[in-house]
Design a protein around this motif. Structure first.
Motif, PDB file in Angstrom:
ATOM      1  N   LYS A   1      -0.401  29.493  12.236  1.00 16.49           N
ATOM      2  CA  LYS A   1       0.615  31.083  12.593  1.00 16.49           C
ATOM      3  C   LYS A   1      -0.014  32.028  11.665  1.00 16.49           C
ATOM      4  CE  LYS A   1       4.864  32.521  13.036  1.00 16.49           C
ATOM      5  NZ  LYS A   1       6.222  32.269  13.162  1.00 16.49           N
ATOM      6  N   LEU A   2       0.025  31.832  10.624  1.00 16.27           N
ATOM      7  CA  LEU A   2      -0.937  32.865   9.660  1.00 16.27           C
ATOM      8  C   LEU A   2      -2.396  33.577  10.141  1.00 16.27           C
ATOM      9  CD1 LEU A   2       0.075  35.360   7.924  1.00 16.27           C
ATOM     10  CD2 LEU A   2      -0.652  33.901   5.879  1.00 16.27           C
ATOM     11  N   VAL A   3      -3.107  32.205  10.206  1.00 15.81           N
ATOM     12  CA  VAL A   3      -5.128  32.423  10.174  1.00 15.81           C
ATOM     13  C   VAL A   3      -4.816  32.866  11.728  1.00 15.81           C
ATOM     14  CG1 VAL A   3      -6.651  31.433  10.316  1.00 15.81           C
ATOM     15  CG2 VAL A   3      -5.367  30.861   8.668  1.00 15.81           C
ATOM     16  N   ARG A   4      -4.007  32.484  12.198  1.00 12.75           N
ATOM     17  CA  ARG A   4      -4.780  33.393  14.455  1.00 12.75           C
ATOM     18  C   ARG A   4      -3.566  34.360  14.611  1.00 12.75           C
ATOM     19  NH1 ARG A   4      -3.414  26.664  16.715  1.00 12.75           N
ATOM     20  NH2 ARG A   4      -5.688  26.539  16.094  1.00 12.75           N
ATOM     21  N   ALA A   5      -3.201  35.209  13.308  1.00 14.70           N
ATOM     22  CA  ALA A   5      -2.210  36.191  13.855  1.00 14.70           C
ATOM     23  C   ALA A   5      -2.961  37.588  13.535  1.00 14.70           C
ATOM     24  CB  ALA A   5      -1.068  36.443  12.428  1.00 14.70           C
ATOM     25  N   ASN A   6      -3.826  37.273  12.964  1.00 11.96           N
ATOM     26  CA  ASN A   6      -5.024  38.832  13.631  1.00 11.96           C
ATOM     27  C   ASN A   6      -4.307  39.985  12.785  1.00 11.96           C
ATOM     28  OD1 ASN A   6      -8.013  39.334  15.021  1.00 11.96           O
ATOM     29  ND2 ASN A   6      -6.852  39.858  16.383  1.00 11.96           N
ATOM     30  N   LEU A   7      -4.022  39.744  11.656  1.00 10.70           N
ATOM     31  CA  LEU A   7      -3.696  40.484  10.993  1.00 10.70           C
ATOM     32  C   LEU A   7      -4.380  41.478   9.662  1.00 10.70           C
ATOM     33  CD1 LEU A   7      -0.375  38.740   9.030  1.00 10.70           C
ATOM     34  CD2 LEU A   7      -0.724  40.254  11.123  1.00 10.70           C
ATOM     35  N   ALA A   8      -4.475  42.422   9.657  1.00  9.58           N
ATOM     36  CA  ALA A   8      -5.285  43.481   8.616  1.00  9.58           C
ATOM     37  C   ALA A   8      -4.722  42.906   7.551  1.00  9.58           C
ATOM     38  CB  ALA A   8      -4.979  45.335   8.273  1.00  9.58           C
ATOM     39  N   ALA A   9      -6.029  42.646   6.746  1.00  8.55           N
ATOM     40  CA  ALA A   9      -5.633  42.576   5.239  1.00  8.55           C
ATOM     41  C   ALA A   9      -4.648  42.494   4.834  1.00  8.55           C
ATOM     42  CB  ALA A   9      -6.965  42.645   4.511  1.00  8.55           C
ATOM     43  N   ASP A  10      -3.994  43.954   4.380  1.00 10.07           N
ATOM     44  CA  ASP A  10      -3.084  44.021   3.465  1.00 10.07           C
ATOM     45  C   ASP A  10      -1.438  43.551   4.057  1.00 10.07           C
ATOM     46  OD1 ASP A  10      -2.811  45.827   5.841  1.00 10.07           O
ATOM     47  OD2 ASP A  10      -2.357  47.264   4.656  1.00 10.07           O
ATOM     48  N   ALA A  11      -1.552  43.064   5.213  1.00  5.13           N
ATOM     49  CA  ALA A  11      -0.475  42.843   5.906  1.00  5.13           C
ATOM     50  C   ALA A  11      -0.155  41.270   5.918  1.00  5.13           C
ATOM     51  CB  ALA A  11      -0.701  43.122   7.730  1.00  5.13           C
ATOM     52  N   TYR A  12      -1.829  40.417   5.912  1.00  6.79           N
ATOM     53  CA  TYR A  12      -1.976  38.886   5.148  1.00  6.79           C
ATOM     54  C   TYR A  12      -1.671  38.583   3.959  1.00  6.79           C
ATOM     55  CZ  TYR A  12      -4.363  34.569   5.852  1.00  6.79           C
ATOM     56  OH  TYR A  12      -4.888  33.124   5.198  1.00  6.79           O
ATOM     57  N   GLU A  13      -2.040  39.241   3.372  1.00  2.39           N
ATOM     58  CA  GLU A  13      -2.147  39.280   1.995  1.00  2.39           C
ATOM     59  C   GLU A  13      -0.423  39.345   1.243  1.00  2.39           C
ATOM     60  OE1 GLU A  13      -3.573  40.377  -2.398  1.00  2.39           O
ATOM     61  OE2 GLU A  13      -4.023  41.694  -0.380  1.00  2.39           O
ATOM     62  N   PHE A  14       0.186  40.488   1.921  1.00  6.82           N
ATOM     63  CA  PHE A  14       1.502  40.633   2.155  1.00  6.82           C
ATOM     64  C   PHE A  14       2.409  38.333   2.516  1.00  6.82           C
ATOM     65  CE2 PHE A  14       6.647  40.988   4.064  1.00  6.82           C
ATOM     66  CZ  PHE A  14       6.853  41.223   2.039  1.00  6.82           C
ATOM     67  N   GLN A  15       1.573  38.329   3.599  1.00  7.01           N
ATOM     68  CA  GLN A  15       2.876  36.997   4.019  1.00  7.01           C
ATOM     69  C   GLN A  15       1.900  35.614   3.639  1.00  7.01           C
ATOM     70  OE1 GLN A  15       5.076  37.342   6.927  1.00  7.01           O
ATOM     71  NE2 GLN A  15       4.803  38.535   6.651  1.00  7.01           N
ATOM     72  N   TYR A  16       0.593  35.767   2.839  1.00  4.85           N
ATOM     73  CA  TYR A  16       0.163  35.206   2.475  1.00  4.85           C
ATOM     74  C   TYR A  16       0.904  34.780   0.799  1.00  4.85           C
ATOM     75  CZ  TYR A  16      -3.038  31.965   0.053  1.00  4.85           C
ATOM     76  OH  TYR A  16      -3.361  30.915  -0.493  1.00  4.85           O
ATOM     77  N   ARG A  17       0.755  35.698   0.190  1.00  3.89           N
ATOM     78  CA  ARG A  17       1.666  35.598  -1.101  1.00  3.89           C
ATOM     79  C   ARG A  17       3.370  34.971  -0.890  1.00  3.89           C
ATOM     80  NH1 ARG A  17       0.550  39.380  -6.022  1.00  3.89           N
ATOM     81  NH2 ARG A  17      -1.868  39.897  -5.909  1.00  3.89           N
ATOM     82  N   ARG A  18       3.635  35.475  -0.506  1.00  2.00           N
ATOM     83  CA  ARG A  18       5.073  35.389   0.331  1.00  2.00           C
ATOM     84  C   ARG A  18       4.956  33.750   0.007  1.00  2.00           C
ATOM     85  NH1 ARG A  18       8.853  37.809   5.148  1.00  2.00           N
ATOM     86  NH2 ARG A  18       7.301  36.992   6.478  1.00  2.00           N
ATOM     87  N   MET A  19       4.238  33.255   0.629  1.00  2.00           N
ATOM     88  CA  MET A  19       3.849  31.205   0.630  1.00  2.00           C
ATOM     89  C   MET A  19       4.018  31.148  -0.156  1.00  2.00           C
ATOM     90  SD  MET A  19       0.374  29.429   2.761  1.00  2.00           S
ATOM     91  CE  MET A  19       0.433  29.288   1.204  1.00  2.00           C
ATOM     92  N   LEU A  20       2.845  31.476  -1.103  1.00  2.00           N
ATOM     93  CA  LEU A  20       3.224  30.936  -2.108  1.00  2.00           C
ATOM     94  C   LEU A  20       3.575  31.159  -3.341  1.00  2.00           C
ATOM     95  CD1 LEU A  20      -0.457  32.718  -3.182  1.00  2.00           C
ATOM     96  CD2 LEU A  20      -0.404  30.364  -2.186  1.00  2.00           C
ATOM     97  N   THR A  21       4.799  32.471  -3.537  1.00  2.00           N
ATOM     98  CA  THR A  21       6.023  32.286  -4.167  1.00  2.00           C
ATOM     99  C   THR A  21       6.787  31.269  -3.776  1.00  2.00           C
ATOM    100  OG1 THR A  21       5.274  34.930  -4.487  1.00  2.00           O
ATOM    101  CG2 THR A  21       7.650  33.945  -4.707  1.00  2.00           C
ATOM    102  N   GLU A  22       7.185  31.062  -2.535  1.00  2.00           N
ATOM    103  CA  GLU A  22       7.858  30.270  -1.969  1.00  2.00           C
ATOM    104  C   GLU A  22       7.635  29.105  -2.296  1.00  2.00           C
ATOM    105  OE1 GLU A  22       8.311  30.830   2.298  1.00  2.00           O
ATOM    106  OE2 GLU A  22       9.442  31.966   2.483  1.00  2.00           O
ATOM    107  N   ALA A  23       6.046  28.769  -2.428  1.00  2.00           N
ATOM    108  CA  ALA A  23       5.890  27.520  -2.514  1.00  2.00           C
ATOM    109  C   ALA A  23       5.877  27.123  -4.425  1.00  2.00           C
ATOM    110  CB  ALA A  23       4.834  26.685  -2.527  1.00  2.00           C
ATOM    111  N   GLY A  24       5.665  27.390  -5.352  1.00  2.00           N
ATOM    112  CA  GLY A  24       6.237  27.968  -6.723  1.00  2.00           C
ATOM    113  C   GLY A  24       5.164  27.945  -7.274  1.00  2.00           C
ATOM    114  N   VAL A  25       4.338  28.510  -8.408  1.00  2.00           N
ATOM    115  CA  VAL A  25       3.364  27.885  -9.117  1.00  2.00           C
ATOM    116  C   VAL A  25       3.511  26.970  -9.445  1.00  2.00           C
ATOM    117  CG1 VAL A  25       4.293  29.294 -11.342  1.00  2.00           C
ATOM    118  CG2 VAL A  25       1.482  29.614 -10.845  1.00  2.00           C
TER     119      VAL A  25
END
Length: 139
Positions: free
Chosen positions: A49-73
């Protein structure tokens, strides 16, 4: 706590001497690899869903970092340690994707490296080709 070394690279540029190759892509490579993957880091892999969203780099990074934070380091580290332990615990875990940075691309693996370094203080080096430096403008 076991030592975990992490690096990033492309599928195309990876060499076995770099460490344990680990997939971080939603899809499998559509070309033959000259090496066997050591695992799939699912907690680091962006969803289709994120890969196919065709977002600009900064919007993609925001979503991706949120995903990583939810998973937890800690969970991400445990997953990568399990992959390392199933292969060569002393070798770096090399997170792979398709995008070549020297072609002007941005990539989730670099975003992961920055996020992980912020969370842990541990640098995540890029082993592939680096972005080209801008050409100076001559007047």
């Amino acid at each position: 706590m076991a030592d975990l070394r992490i690096a990033t690279c492309t599928f195309q540029e990876f060499q076995p001497a770099m460490g344990t190759p680990v997939r971080t892509t939603a899809g499998h490579p559509r070309f033959a690899l000259s090496y066997q993957l050591g695992g799939h880091a699912r907690l680091v892999t962006p969803p289709w869903k994120l890969v196919r969203a065709n977002l600009a780099a900064d919007a993609y990074e925001f979503q991706y970092r949120r995903m990583l934070t939810e998973a937890g380091v800690d969970s991400i580290r445990e997953e990568l340690l399990a992959i390392a332990g199933a292969n060569d615990l002393d070798a770096p875990v090399v997170l792979l994707c398709f995008d070549r940075l020297d072609k002007g691309n941005w990539c989730h693996r670099v975003m992961f490296g920055a996020w992980y370094a912020e969370q842990t203080g541990q640098a995540v080096p890029e082993l592939g080709a680096q972005p080209k430096a801008p050409t100076p403008t001559l007047f």
